[in-house]
Scaffold this motif. Structure first.
Motif, PDB file in Angstrom:
ATOM      1  N   LYS A   1       0.833  -1.200   0.000  1.00  0.00           N
ATOM      2  CA  LYS A   1       0.000   0.000   0.000  1.00  0.00           C
ATOM      3  C   LYS A   1       0.868   1.251   0.000  1.00  0.00           C
ATOM      4  O   LYS A   1       1.687   1.441   0.894  1.00  0.00           O
ATOM      5  CB  LYS A   1      -0.910  -0.007   1.234  1.00  0.00           C
ATOM      6  N   PRO A   2       0.709   2.132  -0.989  1.00  0.00           N
ATOM      7  CA  PRO A   2       1.517   3.354  -1.022  1.00  0.00           C
ATOM      8  C   PRO A   2       1.141   4.295   0.121  1.00  0.00           C
ATOM      9  O   PRO A   2       0.069   4.190   0.716  1.00  0.00           O
ATOM     10  CB  PRO A   2       1.164   3.977  -2.382  1.00  0.00           C
ATOM     11  N   ALA A   3       2.043   5.228   0.421  1.00  0.00           N
ATOM     12  CA  ALA A   3       1.757   6.241   1.436  1.00  0.00           C
ATOM     13  C   ALA A   3       0.576   7.082   0.990  1.00  0.00           C
ATOM     14  O   ALA A   3       0.368   7.324  -0.195  1.00  0.00           O
ATOM     15  CB  ALA A   3       2.984   7.121   1.655  1.00  0.00           C
ATOM     16  N   SER A   4      -0.229   7.517   1.966  1.00  0.00           N
ATOM     17  CA  SER A   4      -1.431   8.285   1.656  1.00  0.00           C
ATOM     18  C   SER A   4      -1.386   9.648   2.330  1.00  0.00           C
ATOM     19  O   SER A   4      -0.564   9.901   3.209  1.00  0.00           O
ATOM     20  CB  SER A   4      -2.683   7.527   2.111  1.00  0.00           C
ATOM     21  N   ALA A   5      -2.308  10.505   1.909  1.00  0.00           N
ATOM     22  CA  ALA A   5      -2.340  11.867   2.445  1.00  0.00           C
ATOM     23  C   ALA A   5      -2.817  11.922   3.889  1.00  0.00           C
ATOM     24  O   ALA A   5      -2.609  12.922   4.577  1.00  0.00           O
ATOM     25  CB  ALA A   5      -3.244  12.726   1.573  1.00  0.00           C
ATOM     26  N   ASP A   6      -3.462  10.850   4.375  1.00  0.00           N
ATOM     27  CA  ASP A   6      -4.000  10.876   5.739  1.00  0.00           C
ATOM     28  C   ASP A   6      -2.974  10.487   6.799  1.00  0.00           C
ATOM     29  O   ASP A   6      -3.308  10.280   7.967  1.00  0.00           O
ATOM     30  CB  ASP A   6      -5.228   9.978   5.839  1.00  0.00           C
ATOM     31  N   GLY A   7      -1.725  10.348   6.376  1.00  0.00           N
ATOM     32  CA  GLY A   7      -0.683  10.073   7.363  1.00  0.00           C
ATOM     33  C   GLY A   7      -0.166   8.651   7.357  1.00  0.00           C
ATOM     34  O   GLY A   7       0.800   8.344   8.056  1.00  0.00           O
ATOM     35  N   PHE A   8      -0.790   7.740   6.591  1.00  0.00           N
ATOM     36  CA  PHE A   8      -0.303   6.371   6.527  1.00  0.00           C
ATOM     37  C   PHE A   8       1.038   6.358   5.808  1.00  0.00           C
ATOM     38  O   PHE A   8       1.172   6.866   4.690  1.00  0.00           O
ATOM     39  CB  PHE A   8      -1.315   5.479   5.800  1.00  0.00           C
ATOM     40  N   ALA A   9       2.051   5.776   6.448  1.00  0.00           N
ATOM     41  CA  ALA A   9       3.418   5.857   5.929  1.00  0.00           C
ATOM     42  C   ALA A   9       3.666   4.927   4.751  1.00  0.00           C
ATOM     43  O   ALA A   9       4.716   5.003   4.116  1.00  0.00           O
ATOM     44  CB  ALA A   9       4.399   5.542   7.051  1.00  0.00           C
ATOM     45  N   GLY A  10       2.744   4.037   4.470  1.00  0.00           N
ATOM     46  CA  GLY A  10       2.943   3.093   3.384  1.00  0.00           C
ATOM     47  C   GLY A  10       3.387   1.742   3.892  1.00  0.00           C
ATOM     48  O   GLY A  10       3.647   1.545   5.074  1.00  0.00           O
ATOM     49  N   GLY A  11       3.483   0.785   2.983  1.00  0.00           N
ATOM     50  CA  GLY A  11       3.857  -0.568   3.357  1.00  0.00           C
ATOM     51  C   GLY A  11       5.353  -0.759   3.431  1.00  0.00           C
ATOM     52  O   GLY A  11       6.098   0.118   3.876  1.00  0.00           O
TER      53      GLY A  11
ATOM     54  N   PRO B   1       9.274  -1.075   2.392  1.00  0.00           N
ATOM     55  CA  PRO B   1      10.118  -0.320   1.463  1.00  0.00           C
ATOM     56  C   PRO B   1      10.202  -1.019   0.105  1.00  0.00           C
ATOM     57  O   PRO B   1      10.189  -2.245   0.024  1.00  0.00           O
ATOM     58  CB  PRO B   1      11.485  -0.297   2.171  1.00  0.00           C
ATOM     59  N   PHE B   2      10.281  -0.280  -0.933  1.00  0.00           N
ATOM     60  CA  PHE B   2      10.341  -0.724  -2.322  1.00  0.00           C
ATOM     61  C   PHE B   2       9.002  -1.288  -2.801  1.00  0.00           C
ATOM     62  O   PHE B   2       8.482  -0.889  -3.835  1.00  0.00           O
ATOM     63  CB  PHE B   2      11.456  -1.764  -2.535  1.00  0.00           C
ATOM     64  N   LEU B   3       8.423  -2.228  -2.019  1.00  0.00           N
ATOM     65  CA  LEU B   3       7.161  -2.843  -2.452  1.00  0.00           C
ATOM     66  C   LEU B   3       6.029  -1.831  -2.521  1.00  0.00           C
ATOM     67  O   LEU B   3       5.087  -2.003  -3.298  1.00  0.00           O
ATOM     68  CB  LEU B   3       6.772  -3.986  -1.510  1.00  0.00           C
ATOM     69  N   SER B   4       6.087  -0.797  -1.672  1.00  0.00           N
ATOM     70  CA  SER B   4       4.998   0.175  -1.622  1.00  0.00           C
ATOM     71  C   SER B   4       5.203   1.337  -2.595  1.00  0.00           C
ATOM     72  O   SER B   4       4.384   2.254  -2.621  1.00  0.00           O
ATOM     73  CB  SER B   4       4.834   0.712  -0.201  1.00  0.00           C
ATOM     74  N   ARG B   5       6.278   1.290  -3.366  1.00  0.00           N
ATOM     75  CA  ARG B   5       6.425   2.301  -4.416  1.00  0.00           C
ATOM     76  C   ARG B   5       5.269   2.176  -5.396  1.00  0.00           C
ATOM     77  O   ARG B   5       4.873   1.048  -5.749  1.00  0.00           O
ATOM     78  CB  ARG B   5       7.743   2.092  -5.168  1.00  0.00           C
ATOM     79  N   PRO B   6       4.661   3.275  -5.831  1.00  0.00           N
ATOM     80  CA  PRO B   6       3.454   3.190  -6.677  1.00  0.00           C
ATOM     81  C   PRO B   6       3.594   2.277  -7.883  1.00  0.00           C
ATOM     82  O   PRO B   6       2.695   1.484  -8.164  1.00  0.00           O
ATOM     83  CB  PRO B   6       3.232   4.647  -7.093  1.00  0.00           C
ATOM     84  N   ASP B   7       4.725   2.349  -8.604  1.00  0.00           N
ATOM     85  CA  ASP B   7       4.876   1.514  -9.793  1.00  0.00           C
ATOM     86  C   ASP B   7       4.999   0.038  -9.435  1.00  0.00           C
ATOM     87  O   ASP B   7       4.392  -0.829 -10.060  1.00  0.00           O
ATOM     88  CB  ASP B   7       6.087   1.971 -10.612  1.00  0.00           C
ATOM     89  N   VAL B   8       5.772  -0.256  -8.381  1.00  0.00           N
ATOM     90  CA  VAL B   8       5.937  -1.646  -7.947  1.00  0.00           C
ATOM     91  C   VAL B   8       4.637  -2.177  -7.346  1.00  0.00           C
ATOM     92  O   VAL B   8       4.235  -3.315  -7.588  1.00  0.00           O
ATOM     93  CB  VAL B   8       7.093  -1.765  -6.934  1.00  0.00           C
ATOM     94  N   SER B   9       3.987  -1.340  -6.526  1.00  0.00           N
ATOM     95  CA  SER B   9       2.735  -1.739  -5.892  1.00  0.00           C
ATOM     96  C   SER B   9       1.681  -2.107  -6.928  1.00  0.00           C
ATOM     97  O   SER B   9       0.967  -3.118  -6.785  1.00  0.00           O
ATOM     98  CB  SER B   9       2.218  -0.620  -4.998  1.00  0.00           C
ATOM     99  N   GLU B  10       1.567  -1.308  -7.958  1.00  0.00           N
ATOM    100  CA  GLU B  10       0.579  -1.574  -9.003  1.00  0.00           C
ATOM    101  C   GLU B  10       0.882  -2.880  -9.727  1.00  0.00           C
ATOM    102  O   GLU B  10      -0.024  -3.672 -10.024  1.00  0.00           O
ATOM    103  CB  GLU B  10       0.564  -0.418  -9.998  1.00  0.00           C
ATOM    104  N   LEU B  11       2.158  -3.138 -10.000  1.00  0.00           N
ATOM    105  CA  LEU B  11       2.551  -4.361 -10.696  1.00  0.00           C
ATOM    106  C   LEU B  11       2.257  -5.594  -9.842  1.00  0.00           C
ATOM    107  O   LEU B  11       1.690  -6.579 -10.324  1.00  0.00           O
ATOM    108  CB  LEU B  11       4.046  -4.293 -11.036  1.00  0.00           C
ATOM    109  N   ILE B  12       2.628  -5.525  -8.552  1.00  0.00           N
ATOM    110  CA  ILE B  12       2.384  -6.652  -7.652  1.00  0.00           C
ATOM    111  C   ILE B  12       0.892  -6.899  -7.484  1.00  0.00           C
ATOM    112  O   ILE B  12       0.423  -8.051  -7.506  1.00  0.00           O
ATOM    113  CB  ILE B  12       3.053  -6.405  -6.294  1.00  0.00           C
ATOM    114  N   SER B  13       0.121  -5.828  -7.295  1.00  0.00           N
ATOM    115  CA  SER B  13      -1.324  -5.967  -7.092  1.00  0.00           C
ATOM    116  C   SER B  13      -1.993  -6.632  -8.306  1.00  0.00           C
ATOM    117  O   SER B  13      -2.949  -7.390  -8.148  1.00  0.00           O
ATOM    118  CB  SER B  13      -1.952  -4.595  -6.834  1.00  0.00           C
ATOM    119  N   TYR B  14      -1.466  -6.346  -9.477  1.00  0.00           N
ATOM    120  CA  TYR B  14      -2.069  -6.892 -10.695  1.00  0.00           C
ATOM    121  C   TYR B  14      -1.804  -8.399 -10.831  1.00  0.00           C
ATOM    122  O   TYR B  14      -2.694  -9.158 -11.201  1.00  0.00           O
ATOM    123  CB  TYR B  14      -1.517  -6.157 -11.920  1.00  0.00           C
ATOM    124  N   TYR B  15      -0.587  -8.823 -10.497  1.00  0.00           N
ATOM    125  CA  TYR B  15      -0.214 -10.225 -10.717  1.00  0.00           C
ATOM    126  C   TYR B  15      -0.326 -11.096  -9.466  1.00  0.00           C
ATOM    127  O   TYR B  15      -0.276 -12.332  -9.567  1.00  0.00           O
ATOM    128  CB  TYR B  15       1.216 -10.321 -11.238  1.00  0.00           C
TER     129      TYR B  15
END
Length: 239
Positions: A160-170, A172-186
């Motif tokens: 899960k990427p970092a969000s505007a509500d203060g969530f720091a994200g998942g 490291p590396f896995l929560s990067r938007p591009d990586v997160s989207e790729l992992i979520s898809y497959y």
């Protein structure tokens, strides 16, 4: 001049109902009454979920007489309802105690719910049968169901990427938007394929290790479908 018509005096039942409503609507009793309602809701939900499941699984896949099957359904339903009610009471009670007598009285602690869940899980689902010494199959199903949902939630949190509500994200590396989207898809097709590949292998070579209702349904579908001696037990009857 006629006298005014007075409203009828409330009956004893109506007076008792009004008094009871004053009690249950009193904020001072809210937390304690919430424990009682949690027990009620746990029992009702457990019965509603387990009864149709047990009815189908027992009558389709379990051998025995009608009385034996009925007894199994009732026993499984009662166990599920009782255990969810017991867990709800212990969980809410521990939360209540920690909130009012914990490190910060009157305020819920960050880990109160986790501690309450640990206590309730151990007390209700962590034990074994007094006579058999075995873990209840109903409890196994409940715990495994919860465990599977926890793993799925943790997997989603990890990417899960970092969000505007203060969530720091998942992670490291896995929560990067591009990586997160790729992992979520497959991730889901890989997870589904791995799960079914593993369970079919275990069923083939170690069926005794699978949960009984899963093993029974898989036996019905994948083993008993290999044998028949005529049209009757090929189309209409399994055996």
């Amino acid at each position: 001049m006629s006298s005014p018509i007075l409203p009828p005096e409330p009956t004893a039942l109506e007076s008792a109902k009004a008094a009871l409503e004053r009690i249950i609507l009193n904020p001072a009793y809210h937390d304690v009454l919430a424990i009682l309602k949690a027990a009620r809701n746990g029992a009702v939900y457990g019965a509603k979920v387990r009864f149709p499941h047990a009815l189908v699984m027992v009558f389709l896949f379990r051998p025995g007489t009608l009385a034996e099957k009925t007894s199994l359904v009732i026993r499984a339903t009662r166990t599920h309802a009782q255990n969810l009610a017991r867990f709800a009471v212990i969980y809410k009670l521990v939360c209540y105690v920690l909130k009012n007598w914990g490190a910060s009285p009157g305020k819920e602690g960050k880990y109160d719910t986790m501690l309450a869940g640990l206590v309730g899980g151990y007390a209700v689902f962590g034990g074994r049968g007094k006579r058999s010494g075995k873990i209840s199959s109903v409890n196994q199903q409940i715990v495994v169901y919860v465990f599977a949902r926890v793993i799925l939630a943790l997997a989603r949190l990890a990417v899960k990427p970092a969000s505007a509500d203060g969530f720091a994200g998942g992670l490291p590396f896995l929560s990067r938007p591009d990586v997160s989207e790729l992992i979520s898809y497959y991730a889901w097709p890989v997870f589904a394929a791995t799960s079914w590949g593993a369970v079919m292998h275990i069923f083939r070579y170690h069926p005794e290790e699978l949960q009984p209702s899963l093993r029974s349904s898989m036996t019905y579908i994948y083993q008993q479908s290999d044998t028949w001696d005529g049209l009757r037990n090929f189309m209409w009857h399994n055996k």
